[in-house]
Write an enzyme that holds these catalytic residues in place. Sequence first.
Site, short mmCIF file in Angstrom:
data_model
loop_
_atom_site.label_atom_id
_atom_site.label_comp_id
_atom_site.label_asym_id
_atom_site.label_seq_id
_atom_site.Cartn_x
_atom_site.Cartn_y
_atom_site.Cartn_z
N LYS A 1 2.34 -3.74 6.32
CA LYS A 1 2.68 -3.78 4.88
C LYS A 1 4.20 -3.60 4.71
O LYS A 1 4.84 -4.32 3.96
CB LYS A 1 1.92 -2.69 4.13
N SER B 1 0.83 -1.21 0.00
CA SER B 1 0.00 0.00 0.00
C SER B 1 0.86 1.25 0.00
O SER B 1 1.95 1.28 0.58
CB SER B 1 -0.88 0.01 1.26
N TYR C 1 -1.41 -0.76 10.60
CA TYR C 1 -1.77 -1.38 9.31
C TYR C 1 -0.64 -1.15 8.30
O TYR C 1 -0.12 -2.09 7.70
CB TYR C 1 -3.08 -0.80 8.77
C1 WQD Z 1 -9.27 9.98 1.54
C2 WQD Z 1 -9.41 11.46 1.83
C3 WQD Z 1 -9.65 12.02 4.15
C4 WQD Z 1 -13.63 10.39 4.84
C5 WQD Z 1 -6.91 4.78 2.96
C6 WQD Z 1 -6.10 3.86 3.76
C7 WQD Z 1 -4.94 3.37 2.94
C8 WQD Z 1 -5.41 2.78 1.64
C9 WQD Z 1 -6.29 3.78 0.88
C10 WQD Z 1 -5.42 0.40 1.76
C11 WQD Z 1 -8.61 11.87 3.06
C12 WQD Z 1 -10.88 12.43 3.34
C13 WQD Z 1 -12.45 10.75 4.21
C14 WQD Z 1 -14.53 11.42 5.25
C15 WQD Z 1 -13.02 13.07 4.41
N1 WQD Z 1 -6.10 1.58 1.85
N2 WQD Z 1 -12.15 12.06 4.01
N3 WQD Z 1 -14.19 12.72 5.02
O1 WQD Z 1 -6.91 7.82 4.19
O2 WQD Z 1 -6.12 8.24 1.79
O3 WQD Z 1 -6.17 5.93 2.67
O4 WQD Z 1 -7.34 4.16 1.76
O5 WQD Z 1 -4.28 0.26 1.40
O6 WQD Z 1 -4.30 2.41 3.70
O7 WQD Z 1 -5.61 4.57 4.85
O8 WQD Z 1 -8.33 7.15 2.21
O9 WQD Z 1 -10.73 7.33 1.74
O10 WQD Z 1 -9.96 7.30 4.18
O11 WQD Z 1 -9.55 9.31 2.77
O12 WQD Z 1 -12.73 14.25 4.21
O13 WQD Z 1 -15.62 11.17 5.85
O14 WQD Z 1 -10.78 11.74 2.12
O15 WQD Z 1 -9.31 13.03 5.09
O16 WQD Z 1 -8.04 13.13 2.82
P1 WQD Z 1 -6.84 7.39 2.77
P2 WQD Z 1 -9.72 7.72 2.77
#
Ligand code: WQD
Length: 346
Positions: free
Chosen positions: A152, A124, A148
């Site tokens: 990885k 990841s 997590y």
């Molecule tokens: C994306 C953006 C949030 C929810 C995750 C995992 C990572 C990988 C990919 C597996 C961020 C913003 C989110 C909300 C928001 N998975 N957000 N309001 O954190 O980039 O990564 O998915 O490998 O391990 O951590 O993805 O979709 O959680 O967030 O503003 O209610 O959306 O702050 O900027 P992230 P995400």
Amino acid sequence: MSILVTGGLGFIGSHTTIELLEAGYDVVIIDNLSNSSKEIKNKIETITKKQVKTYYIDLLEKAALKQIFMRHHIESVIHFAGYKAVGESVGQPLKYYINNIVGTLNLCQVMDEFKVYHLVFSSSATVYGAQTKLPLTEESSVKAINPYGKTKLFIEEILKDVSNSNHKWKVLLFRYFNPVGAHPSGKIGEFQNGKQHSLIAAIFQVLTGELKYFKVFGGDYETKDGTCIRDYIHVDDLAKGHIAALKKIDDLDQVETFNLGTGHGYSVLEVIKTFERVLGRKIPYQIKERRPGDIAISYSDPTKANEKLNWKTEKTLVDMCTDVLRWEIKQNRLPELMKVSSINAM
Ligand code: WQD
């Protein structure tokens, strides 16, 4: 000869299994159903009109795992099985270390015993942590900041040592950016089990009425509109990257790392606006406090994968939003939107 897909009923695993079957590979799935269901096997078989041998076992059950290698002539393994909820990992690190790392150690031991030495590992982009130099290449420094992401990173290091101990191993480490979307048929997509707090899951909680509005975590980042930027990649493009890798694995070095991303970053507000365009209606949102642990910007330089795997993403953010919407509607999660003609026409 078969391809063993661990976690083959999961989000990326199921989409990759479909691509493998449609490319003519014989596939054997193992899945412990911790974040999937037996129904997904039926959907895979309906979409591909092919049978897929599936065993509901856990990688921690080493004896059962051996049985699979005795029963099937496995040529390569694509290893997706693992817990992936960042927030949950912070509260339950041991659960993540045991499941993700011990499970992988068992898999490698059994592979070695049966002389199966081709492994594609689902890593990841989380391993990069917060970076100042963008876009991220495979040479960017790594610093996992949650259990997590650390599983990885630790597994990547373990696989490098295993591979370097015996030249017969070929290990590909795939660093996924943000996988989103769903199969165009609308029959499979990301299983929402309430553990994900992802952007996409939250948007659907607003559409189903579970949330009154979407909380934008932070509007004061140093980005074009103050909200975080991510490299969203369609799960079908991601799946196709695995097929491309299997075709090239013999020409690659013993251990190779690849970024699987589009090379483009979209902000949270840009994703919301794209969903609104596809949906034909507004999505209420409010700018809230930053989410602890979030980084401002993350997007890939996928040049190495483009060139060495002869693979490139094709789908757009609109495709991702359209396909995930179709999946949610076909699950009857959004009945009130069924009247929206543009969506019905999907
Ligand atoms: C994306 C953006 C949030 C929810 C995750 C995992 C990572 C990988 C990919 C597996 C961020 C913003 C989110 C909300 C928001 N998975 N957000 N309001 O954190 O980039 O990564 O998915 O490998 O391990 O951590 O993805 O979709 O959680 O967030 O503003 O209610 O959306 O702050 O900027 P992230 P995400």
